[in-house]
Motif scaffolding. Structure first.
Motif, short mmCIF file in Angstrom:
data_model
loop_
_atom_site.label_atom_id
_atom_site.label_comp_id
_atom_site.label_asym_id
_atom_site.label_seq_id
_atom_site.Cartn_x
_atom_site.Cartn_y
_atom_site.Cartn_z
N ASP A 90 0.82 -1.23 0.00
CA ASP A 90 0.00 0.00 0.00
C ASP A 90 0.85 1.27 0.00
OD1 ASP A 90 -2.35 -1.67 0.26
OD2 ASP A 90 -1.83 -1.87 2.39
N TYR A 134 4.71 6.40 11.55
CA TYR A 134 4.06 5.70 10.45
C TYR A 134 4.71 4.33 10.32
CZ TYR A 134 1.95 4.83 5.89
OH TYR A 134 1.20 4.30 4.85
N LYS A 137 1.30 3.34 -2.41
CA LYS A 137 0.64 4.41 -3.15
C LYS A 137 -0.13 5.33 -2.20
CE LYS A 137 -2.45 5.20 -7.11
NZ LYS A 137 -3.37 6.12 -6.41
N GLY A 138 -0.68 4.74 -1.15
CA GLY A 138 -1.42 5.55 -0.19
C GLY A 138 -0.56 6.57 0.51
N VAL A 139 0.72 6.27 0.68
CA VAL A 139 1.63 7.23 1.32
C VAL A 139 1.77 8.47 0.44
CG1 VAL A 139 3.97 7.61 2.16
CG2 VAL A 139 2.89 5.38 2.45
N ASN A 140 2.02 8.27 -0.85
CA ASN A 140 2.15 9.41 -1.76
C ASN A 140 0.84 10.18 -1.87
OD1 ASN A 140 4.86 9.12 -2.45
ND2 ASN A 140 4.42 7.68 -4.10
N ASP A 141 -0.28 9.46 -1.88
CA ASP A 141 -1.57 10.11 -2.07
C ASP A 141 -2.00 10.93 -0.85
OD1 ASP A 141 -1.68 8.99 -4.56
OD2 ASP A 141 -3.06 7.37 -4.00
N THR A 142 -1.68 10.44 0.34
CA THR A 142 -2.14 11.12 1.56
C THR A 142 -1.09 12.04 2.19
OG1 THR A 142 -1.46 9.21 2.90
CG2 THR A 142 -3.73 9.24 2.09
N LEU A 143 0.17 11.65 2.12
CA LEU A 143 1.22 12.43 2.78
C LEU A 143 2.09 13.22 1.81
CD1 LEU A 143 2.39 9.79 5.44
CD2 LEU A 143 0.72 11.65 5.71
N GLY A 144 2.00 12.90 0.52
CA GLY A 144 2.79 13.63 -0.47
C GLY A 144 4.04 12.87 -0.88
N HIS A 145 4.61 13.27 -2.01
CA HIS A 145 5.77 12.57 -2.56
C HIS A 145 7.02 12.77 -1.72
CE1 HIS A 145 3.98 11.07 -6.31
NE2 HIS A 145 3.26 12.17 -6.31
#
Length: 275
Positions: free
Chosen positions: A126, A202, A128-136
């Motif tokens: 998962d 995290y 992708k969820g890190v980039n989507d919620t916390l940013g690149h």
């Protein structure tokens, strides 16, 4: 005794006539020129009848400078070559080996005298969820932390690599038993249990696939064996992800309906293993 100005005078005149020593020169080059002056003085004064060589001092000085500049250029060229080689073979974010270096290391290990090696394929769960919620930026920070923990989990002879966005791999040389690879996978899974600081604690998990070379692959070329080994590790990783993530699987070469391979003592050789 030769007066200092008898030595320095011709050099000083030569420098200014040829505009070689102005304030516009970089400090490093001015230092090189000054070092050349003293080196030239040493050559002249150390030679038999050195005082008689004063008229040749400007030429000796220029030759000294040329040699020092050439040496500096060679050093910088070698340094640049090493930097370019490092960049070409390492991931710029994590400093782990990249896919090309990993593939080359695997090919090299398979062309050496027959021995077992293992490939570990790792995919973050998962991510992708890190980039989507916390940013690149947070995603990059996480990848670097994961790389550090992977680096500390492998053996000195292993080759850890980042081969994709959130995909990592490890080449294990000289695998005496599949348990060697399992131990690395378990250490890495354990290392991820501690939280990472991404603007707050995290936790990340991963799915791991493990494959070990077998006698049946010895008839293949090194390139075919490397490709087969990575395919097996990748397949085992997807088994781990399908089974619920946050675990590892050892690639099982037996048919799905066949018996579990065992050793003469009844021990499982390539059994599925989960955390």
């Amino acid at each position: 005794m030769t007066a200092p100005m008898q030595i320095m005078g011709p050099l000083y005149t030569t420098l200014h006539q040829r505009n070689l020593y102005g304030r516009h020169l970089p400090a490093a080059l001015r230092t090189t020129l000054l070092a050349g002056v003293f080196a030239s003085m040493a050559v002249v004064l150390a030679a038999p009848g050195g005082s008689g060589l004063l008229e040749q001092l400007p030429s000796i000085f220029m030759m000294t400078i040329i040699l020092r500049v050439l040496a500096g250029c060679l050093h910088r060229l070698e340094s640049t070559r090493m930097q370019l080689h490092h960049r070409a073979n390492h991931d710029s974010l994590t400093e782990l080996a990249n896919r090309d270096m990993f593939t080359e290391a695997m090919f090299g290990a398979l062309t050496e005298p027959p021995r077992s090696i293992a490939a570990i394929f790792i995919d973050l769960d998962d991510f992708k969820g890190v980039n989507d919620t916390l940013g690149h930026a947070a995603g990059d920070k996480l990848l670097k932390e994961v790389a550090d923990r992977l680096r500390s989990s492998v053996r000195a002879t292993d080759v850890p690599a980042r081969i994709g966005g959130d995909e990592f791999a490890v080449l294990l040389r000289d695998v005496a038993d599949p348990s060697d690879a399992i131990a690395v996978a378990e250490r890495f899974l354990h290392s991820l249990q501690g939280p990472m600081d991404l603007d707050g604690p995290y936790r990340v998990t991963c799915s791991i696939g493990i494959a070990v070379t077998t006698e049946t692959t010895q008839l293949l070329t090194p390139g075919e064996r490397a490709e087969r080994l990575l395919q097996h590790a990748d397949a085992a990783m997807y088994q781990a992800k399908t089974a619920g993530k946050n675990q590892y699987r050892m690639f099982d070469p037996r048919p799905a309906s066949g018996p579990m391979p065992t050793t003469a003592t009844g021990d499982v050789t390539f059994a599925e293993a989960s955390r």
